[in-house]
Design a protein around this motif. Structure first.
Motif, PDB file in Angstrom:
ATOM      1  N   PHE B  25       0.794  -1.237   0.000  1.00 51.90           N
ATOM      2  CA  PHE B  25       0.000   0.000   0.000  1.00 51.90           C
ATOM      3  C   PHE B  25       0.817   1.274   0.000  1.00 51.90           C
ATOM      4  CE2 PHE B  25      -3.760  -2.321   0.582  1.00 51.90           C
ATOM      5  CZ  PHE B  25      -3.607  -3.208   1.610  1.00 51.90           C
ATOM      6  N   PHE B 199     -18.986   7.975  -7.759  1.00 48.68           N
ATOM      7  CA  PHE B 199     -17.800   7.140  -7.860  1.00 48.68           C
ATOM      8  C   PHE B 199     -16.738   7.707  -8.776  1.00 48.68           C
ATOM      9  CE2 PHE B 199     -18.588   3.403  -5.430  1.00 48.68           C
ATOM     10  CZ  PHE B 199     -19.957   3.388  -5.268  1.00 48.68           C
ATOM     11  N   ALA B 202     -11.647   9.306  -7.396  1.00 45.61           N
ATOM     12  CA  ALA B 202     -10.855   8.418  -6.546  1.00 45.61           C
ATOM     13  C   ALA B 202     -11.540   7.092  -6.262  1.00 45.61           C
ATOM     14  CB  ALA B 202     -10.528   9.123  -5.231  1.00 45.61           C
ATOM     15  N   ALA B 203     -12.879   7.126  -6.090  1.00 45.82           N
ATOM     16  CA  ALA B 203     -13.558   5.904  -5.659  1.00 45.82           C
ATOM     17  C   ALA B 203     -13.417   4.792  -6.689  1.00 45.82           C
ATOM     18  CB  ALA B 203     -15.027   6.200  -5.381  1.00 45.82           C
ATOM     19  N   ILE B 204     -13.664   5.117  -7.963  1.00 45.60           N
ATOM     20  CA  ILE B 204     -13.578   4.070  -8.970  1.00 45.60           C
ATOM     21  C   ILE B 204     -12.123   3.633  -9.154  1.00 45.60           C
ATOM     22  CG2 ILE B 204     -13.332   5.541 -11.031  1.00 45.60           C
ATOM     23  CD1 ILE B 204     -15.543   2.446 -10.762  1.00 45.60           C
ATOM     24  N   LEU B 206      -9.928   3.397  -6.783  1.00 45.92           N
ATOM     25  CA  LEU B 206      -9.635   2.461  -5.703  1.00 45.92           C
ATOM     26  C   LEU B 206     -10.236   1.092  -5.977  1.00 45.92           C
ATOM     27  CD1 LEU B 206     -10.099   4.760  -2.621  1.00 45.92           C
ATOM     28  CD2 LEU B 206      -8.068   3.470  -3.178  1.00 45.92           C
ATOM     29  N   ILE B 207     -11.447   1.071  -6.486  1.00 47.36           N
ATOM     30  CA  ILE B 207     -12.078  -0.228  -6.749  1.00 47.36           C
ATOM     31  C   ILE B 207     -11.314  -0.970  -7.839  1.00 47.36           C
ATOM     32  CG2 ILE B 207     -14.177  -1.343  -7.549  1.00 47.36           C
ATOM     33  CD1 ILE B 207     -15.754   0.863  -6.258  1.00 47.36           C
ATOM     34  N   GLY B 209      -8.187  -0.507  -8.500  1.00 42.75           N
ATOM     35  CA  GLY B 209      -6.935  -0.909  -7.862  1.00 42.75           C
ATOM     36  C   GLY B 209      -7.109  -2.195  -7.080  1.00 42.75           C
ATOM     37  N   GLY B 210      -8.268  -2.337  -6.441  1.00 44.76           N
ATOM     38  CA  GLY B 210      -8.542  -3.558  -5.700  1.00 44.76           C
ATOM     39  C   GLY B 210      -8.588  -4.780  -6.605  1.00 44.76           C
TER      40      GLY B 210
ATOM     41  N   PHE C 183      -8.630  -2.007  -0.691  1.00 40.60           N
ATOM     42  CA  PHE C 183      -8.913  -1.086  -1.794  1.00 40.60           C
ATOM     43  C   PHE C 183     -10.401  -0.986  -2.062  1.00 40.60           C
ATOM     44  CE2 PHE C 183      -5.000   0.365  -3.449  1.00 40.60           C
ATOM     45  CZ  PHE C 183      -4.062  -0.621  -3.320  1.00 40.60           C
ATOM     46  N   ILE C 184     -11.052  -2.160  -2.167  1.00 39.65           N
ATOM     47  CA  ILE C 184     -12.455  -2.153  -2.579  1.00 39.65           C
ATOM     48  C   ILE C 184     -13.337  -1.554  -1.488  1.00 39.65           C
ATOM     49  CG2 ILE C 184     -14.380  -3.620  -3.243  1.00 39.65           C
ATOM     50  CD1 ILE C 184     -12.428  -5.404  -4.652  1.00 39.65           C
ATOM     51  N   LEU C 186     -12.497   0.696   0.797  1.00 37.25           N
ATOM     52  CA  LEU C 186     -12.316   2.142   0.809  1.00 37.25           C
ATOM     53  C   LEU C 186     -12.993   2.779  -0.391  1.00 37.25           C
ATOM     54  CD1 LEU C 186     -11.162   4.618   2.118  1.00 37.25           C
ATOM     55  CD2 LEU C 186      -9.030   4.236   0.917  1.00 37.25           C
ATOM     56  N   GLY C 187     -12.891   2.148  -1.558  1.00 34.87           N
ATOM     57  CA  GLY C 187     -13.520   2.700  -2.746  1.00 34.87           C
ATOM     58  C   GLY C 187     -15.027   2.790  -2.593  1.00 34.87           C
ATOM     59  N   LEU C 188     -15.634   1.717  -2.084  1.00 38.46           N
ATOM     60  CA  LEU C 188     -17.093   1.727  -1.923  1.00 38.46           C
ATOM     61  C   LEU C 188     -17.530   2.746  -0.874  1.00 38.46           C
ATOM     62  CD1 LEU C 188     -17.850  -2.086  -2.152  1.00 38.46           C
ATOM     63  CD2 LEU C 188     -18.373  -0.331  -3.826  1.00 38.46           C
ATOM     64  N   LEU C 190     -15.941   5.420   0.020  1.00 35.39           N
ATOM     65  CA  LEU C 190     -15.707   6.754  -0.526  1.00 35.39           C
ATOM     66  C   LEU C 190     -16.845   7.149  -1.456  1.00 35.39           C
ATOM     67  CD1 LEU C 190     -13.627   8.975  -0.493  1.00 35.39           C
ATOM     68  CD2 LEU C 190     -12.437   7.857  -2.343  1.00 35.39           C
TER      69      LEU C 190
END
Lengths: 217, 263, 205
Positions: B25, B199, B202-204, B206-207, B209-210, C183-184, C186-188, C190
């Motif tokens: 991270f 989304f 940043a939100a999308i 991060l998803i 990235g996940g 990641f997921i 935090l993304g959700l 956010l």
């Protein structure tokens, strides 16, 4: 006086002052807390020794009586074809001087990252008395299970004559360790580390035990 | 040969298996805020790799020479003030974080000067992002990993030398570059997608990235597998010779040391 | 000077409206790394609170002495010193937690929240305002970390603070305590917070 202000020292006097102040306070903190931190590191290993050597019930009984084992540490270096390997070896003795057992700290590659473990052996390294995993970064829920008591208990009271082997299912057979389902490689890594430590340290332990004349119970 | 295998596995691990962004991270901030253009992302990645290697070199050098307990340079200087015995125990490890952050700031300044001289167009396009590399977690993380592998190991034979430290940092930077280039490429495509309002941004990122991190998890165990595949051949040969070699190589004063402790 | 926020404004702003993780997107490295358990999250939040408050107060006290081109150096020095203190104290009194958090405590030094707060507030306003700003931001950070950690730990291990909450028949979603889950989640979250903010401000969904 003005020209002093224009030089670099004049500009940076605040930085220098702060550096000195904090440098000294950090050294003070280190001097104050350093011993405690060292003690924490050592305690982590030493407090596992009684359980590893005697087993949970016997070590609880010993603690209930208010007694403790005397633990002395040494570093053993093994030379194999020019490659040196170091082990931390701890000898646990009862109050009367007889050896309760030995604990070796060993580490090596696991599935995901390094695994560090403690291996407990009896006085002449004839059998394994316990295995404890100090550090591991295996997959949670799968390889992670090497820390569980049930799985580690498979090593207890097994003779060190034959090396341990990992089978995927079912027990039985001399020195057969059942792998964690879904974590064969983690199980194999731990078993390999145990075998390695035994084969490296057994001659040394036997030598130190007989030469010192402190027989086992 | 062992050394090369070690180096290879460290580089593979730092770049892909334990990727700085997807496993540790660190370096997330530029990853989330990365530009939508692949060439900018690549330039950023290269700059970070450059800085991380210089910073690693400096921190390994300073840790080994000055900060470690009993380090040569600081013992030498302390030898002028106190006796030789206490000079050998001087331990400046508490100052390590401060020293590392200054080493990183220095590396960033150095790279800035270098870029301004040789790549002025790139330097201009970076703008404010170049000094911001100082606060990139990845660089400090590399220095901390080097510190824990140099000063934090129990026996000195396991301590990382300069080669391993540099390889770890350089390939950590390479892994960082791979990660943000992948992200920039995907974000270029995202502009054509219909993302819900909350989304966007940043939100999308991060998803996504996940999901990429999930993909990179597939690499776990590759290094241990390679290591196991390469070493058994040597293992069999060595185990046979353990017993005779061992007793001959007993360290002469170890027996005395043990007796000394027991008494 | 007249339009600078007051102490109570700084405090309230820091908790939700200018939440460091959800609104300013700072300090994501620490957020993602330590939220796989509530204990680690709380420890990290407390450490950041300690460093933030001490650094803000210290810098606010010397704000008149700061030279413009050297101020970043001074900030970094002070923050690094306080982080070292926090790290040593954790290693001495909470050794297991210190080992779990590993390199993420020293990484507080480059946590953008602290440098940002020093730059925006502490170097310009008085000690009391700087302290309440630090307090507000720390609370906001702690809130953000806890919200993520609660979800990750309950879904990932069925327990909270190490105590089992869900029935034993719950199959642990192990992915939640691994990096992709971080990641997921935090993304959700956010996205959810953005949606709340949009509803509040724009009325559009």
């Amino acid at each position: 006086m003005n020209f002093i202000k224009d030089t670099n020292i004049g500009q940076a006097w605040l930085v220098i002052l702060i550096s000195v102040v904090f440098g000294m306070s950090l050294s003070g903190i280190q001097a104050l807390l350093g011993p405690k931190i060292e003690e924490n590191k050592l305690k982590e290993t030493l407090e596992k020794v009684p359980v590893l050597v005697l087993g949970q019930k016997a070590s609880d009984a010993l603690a209930a009586k208010g007694e403790s084992l005397k633990i002395t540490s040494s570093t053993v270096s093994i030379d194999k074809n020019g490659i040196k390997k170091f082990y931390s070896l701890y000898r646990a003795e009862f109050k009367n001087g007889t050896t309760a057992g030995w604990v070796a700290k060993t580490g090596g590659q696991g599935y995901a990252d390094k695994i560090e473990l403690l291996l407990g052996m009896d006085a002449y390294a004839k059998s394994v008395t316990g295995v404890f995993v100090l550090e591991q970064k295996e997959t949670p829920g799968l390889g992670n299970k090497i820390v569980e008591d049930d799985w580690r208990a498979q090593f207890n009271n097994k003779a060190t004559e034959t090396p341990f082997n990992v089978v995927k299912q079912g027990k039985g057979g001399v020195n057969m360790i059942e792998a964690i389902s879904g974590a064969t490689i983690s199980s194999r890594s731990v078993t390999k580390l145990v075998n390695q430590a035994i084969s490296d340290l057994k001659p040394r332990v036997t030598q130190m035990q007989t030469s010192d004349g402190k027989g086992d119970k | 040969m062992n050394y090369l295998i070690d180096i290879f596995l460290i580089s593979l691990s730092a770049a892909i298996i334990n990727n700085f962004i997807f496993y540790y991270f660190v370096g997330c901030c530029p990853f989330i805020g990365v530009s939508r253009r692949v060439d900018m992302a690549f330039g950023m990645g290269c700059a970070v790799t450059f800085v991380i290697t210089i910073a690693a070199f400096l921190s390994w050098g300073i840790t080994t020479m000055v900060l470690m307990p009993g380090a040569p340079l600081s013992s030498f200087i302390a030898g002028f003030f106190v006796s030789k015995e206490s000079a050998a125990t001087v331990d400046l490890i508490a100052l390590s974080y401060i020293v590392y952050i200054f080493a990183i700031a220095f590396s960033v300044q150095f790279v800035e000067m270098y870029m301004r001289k040789f790549f002025p167009a790139l330097y201009k396009s970076f703008g404010v992002f170049l000094p911001l590399i100082t606060t990139n977690c990845a660089i400090l993380f590399a220095c901390l990993t080097i510190m824990s592998n140099v000063a934090g190991v129990e026996n000195p034979a396991d301590a990382w030398d300069l080669g391993r430290s540099l390889v770890f940092s350089f390939f950590g930077g390479v892994g960082f570059t791979i990660a943000i280039v992948i992200m920039a490429g995907i974000r270029e495509e995202l502009d054509l997608c219909d993302i819900p309002e909350p989304f966007k941004g940043a939100a999308i990122t991060l998803i996504i990235g996940g999901i990429i991190s999930l993909a990179f998890m597939g690499f776990t165990g590759v290094d241990s597998g390679i290591r196991n595949a390469i070493t058994p051949v040597q293992e069999a040969a060595m185990l046979e010779s353990v017993v005779p070699v061992q007793t001959a190589m007993v360290e002469p004063n170890l027996q005395q040391k043990i007796r000394g402790i027991n008494d | 000077m007249a339009d600078q926020p007051t102490a109570s404004e700084r405090f309230i702003q820091g908790i939700l409206p200018e939440n460091p993780v959800y609104r300013q997107l700072l300090g994501l490295c620490s957020t993602l790394a330590v939220t796989n358990g509530m204990k680690s999250a709380i420890t990290m939040a407390c450490s950041v609170a300690f460093v933030l408050i001490c650094a803000n107060v210290a810098i606010s006290m010397i704000r008149d002495l700061l030279k413009p081109h050297l101020r970043i150096v001074v900030f970094t020095l002070i923050i690094a010193a306080f982080v070292t203190i926090a790290d040593r104290v954790l290693a001495a009194y909470f050794y297991q937690m210190s080992k779990t958090l590993g390199p993420y405590i020293p990484l507080i030094i480059v946590n953008c929240i602290i440098i940002c707060r020093c730059e925006v507030c502490a170097s310009k306003q008085s000690v009391f305002i700087a302290a309440s700003d630090a307090l507000g931001q720390s609370l906001g950070f702690g809130l953000a970390l806890s919200s993520i950690a609660v979800i990750r730990e309950i879904l990932g291990t069925g327990s909270l603070f190490g105590i089992h909450i869900l029935p034993a028949s719950w199959p642990d979603w192990v992915i939640m305590v691994l990096p992709p889950g971080a990641f997921i989640t935090l993304g959700l979250l956010l996205g959810f917070v953005n949606w709340l903010a949009m509803r509040k401000s724009g009325g559009k969904i």
